[in-house]
Design an enzyme around this catalytic site. Sequence first.
Site, PDB file in Angstrom:
ATOM      1  N   HIS A   1       0.861  -1.178   0.000  1.00 58.98           N
ATOM      2  CA  HIS A   1       0.000   0.000   0.000  1.00 58.98           C
ATOM      3  C   HIS A   1       0.901   1.232   0.000  1.00 58.98           C
ATOM      4  O   HIS A   1       2.043   1.180   0.474  1.00 58.98           O
ATOM      5  CB  HIS A   1      -0.892   0.012   1.226  1.00 58.98           C
TER       6      HIS A   1
ATOM      7  N   GLU B   1       1.126   3.874   1.771  1.00 58.56           N
ATOM      8  CA  GLU B   1       1.678   4.306   3.052  1.00 58.56           C
ATOM      9  C   GLU B   1       2.906   3.475   3.416  1.00 58.56           C
ATOM     10  O   GLU B   1       3.930   4.017   3.851  1.00 58.56           O
ATOM     11  CB  GLU B   1       0.644   4.148   4.183  1.00 58.56           C
TER      12      GLU B   1
ATOM     13  N   CYS C   1      -5.909   1.834   6.058  1.00 57.71           N
ATOM     14  CA  CYS C   1      -6.535   0.584   6.497  1.00 57.71           C
ATOM     15  C   CYS C   1      -5.891   0.150   7.816  1.00 57.71           C
ATOM     16  O   CYS C   1      -4.958   0.799   8.314  1.00 57.71           O
ATOM     17  CB  CYS C   1      -6.346  -0.498   5.427  1.00 57.71           C
TER      18      CYS C   1
ATOM     19  N   CYS D   1      -2.051  -0.472   7.529  1.00 54.46           N
ATOM     20  CA  CYS D   1      -1.270   0.760   7.421  1.00 54.46           C
ATOM     21  C   CYS D   1      -1.329   1.576   8.705  1.00 54.46           C
ATOM     22  O   CYS D   1      -0.321   2.155   9.122  1.00 54.46           O
ATOM     23  CB  CYS D   1      -1.749   1.565   6.224  1.00 54.46           C
TER      24      CYS D   1
END
Length: 194
Positions: free
Chosen positions: A62, A64, A97, A100
């Site tokens: 992801h 991040e 999420c 993260c």
Amino acid sequence: MDHSKDLALYDEKMMSLAIAEARAAEAAGEVPVGAIVVSPDGETVLGHGQNCVLRDNDPTAHCEIVAMREAGRALRNYRLLTPEGEGCTLYVTLEPCAMCASAILHARIARLVYAADDPKAGACGSVLSVMNHPQLNHRVEVTTGVLAEECSRMLSNFFLTRRGKKPIDLHPMDAEEAILRGNDDGNEEVVRKG
């Protein structure tokens, strides 16, 4: 201009860099979410990230995580802190999420700024409340809604297009390109290659 207005303008400037990462992810066929990590001096971008789970065949890639990995290498520390102990700021176009959010806490990010809420998987209050959970030992200053409309529109249009439906409206950059090409009447669709 007062400090809060200065900070709001600065946050928009930094979020625009995260949006550029999201657009690059979209151009590569990924979900358009982007992030940057900024050092405590407010001038140095330590990490850039865009979703690359498909390109890397990595469920943890992801934006991040990608940005924090790059920042960790730049700082030579998995805790994203300066030698003086000051924490960094993470700008991201979508609410993190659970994975993260946990990584943000573990990295000791001092401030999180995100654009759009994620009503399906957000872990900063939309669905879960991982960020700043009372039983955890790290707290993050959280600012939400910075350029949220633009980021929400970008995500909505991505998924509408993926499902073969017409986007709700043009991205601002696409609209600008259409005007430059002489198509500003709104009757002809702008089609992007990619």
